[in-house]
Design an enzyme around this catalytic site. Structure first.
Site, PDB file in Angstrom:
ATOM      1  N   LYS A  44       0.827  -1.215   0.000  1.00  0.00           N
ATOM      2  CA  LYS A  44       0.000   0.000   0.000  1.00  0.00           C
ATOM      3  C   LYS A  44       0.854   1.255   0.000  1.00  0.00           C
ATOM      4  O   LYS A  44       0.339   2.370  -0.016  1.00  0.00           O
ATOM      5  CB  LYS A  44      -0.912   0.028   1.231  1.00  0.00           C
ATOM      6  N   LYS A  46       2.635   2.261   2.521  1.00  0.00           N
ATOM      7  CA  LYS A  46       2.545   2.857   3.868  1.00  0.00           C
ATOM      8  C   LYS A  46       3.632   2.254   4.756  1.00  0.00           C
ATOM      9  O   LYS A  46       3.918   1.074   4.692  1.00  0.00           O
ATOM     10  CB  LYS A  46       1.194   2.521   4.507  1.00  0.00           C
TER      11      LYS A  46
END
Ligand code: C2G
Length: 132
Positions: A44, A46
């Site tokens: 993602k 992140k």
């Protein structure tokens, strides 16, 4: 028993997370949270402050949360809904429309995000405070 599921990283838990967890639980009787693994967070894009284990332990301490399972890939949601007998899938409306394919298996509800808070904002604000 009406079962609800929601997904996320839930890093640096804040009022926006608590609002959606509370509202998701209010839609049913049981809330499962699929929390992103550290490896999935990389997919993602992140980088969480807390490890998967710590984010899981923190979520499990929240009164609205009944079960926590790992989220390892985008494609697992249909299986999760089937395998956990889920009735309602809930996400913040920043994801509006992105998971409508689940309507074949459960109700799909997008809830308004809490304005003014995010994990990224916390990190940025703390940088400003520390560099002031
Ligand atoms: N959220 C919110 N209000 C905020 C911040 C977050 O309602 N101010 C909601 C998001 O919409 C999401 C949940 O809290 O439904 C978790 O947010 P994140 O941890 O940022 O999750 P995200 O990175 O969006 O991951 O497969 C789905 C992904 O795992 C979702």
């Amino acid at each position: 028993m009406k079962k609800v599921i929601t997904y996320g990283t839930f890093d640096l838990i804040h009022n926006g997370h608590i609002n959606i967890l509370r509202r998701a639980k209010e839609l049913g009787d049981h809330l499962t949270v699929a929390i992103s693994s550290d490896e999935f967070n990389e997919i993602k894009g992140k980088k969480a402050y807390h490890s998967y284990e710590n984010r899981k332990m923190i979520l499990e301490a929240i009164r609205y949360v009944d079960a926590v399972i790992p989220e390892d890939e985008w494609e697992q949601k249909v299986n999760d809904v089937i395998n956990h007998d889920i009735d309602i899938f809930v996400m913040g409306d920043d994801w509006e429309g992105k998971f409508d394919f689940l309507v074949d298996h459960c109700e799909v509800i997008y809830l308004p995000r809490t304005v003014g808070i995010s994990t990224t904002k916390i990190k940025n604000d703390m940088k400003k405070v520390n560099n002031a």
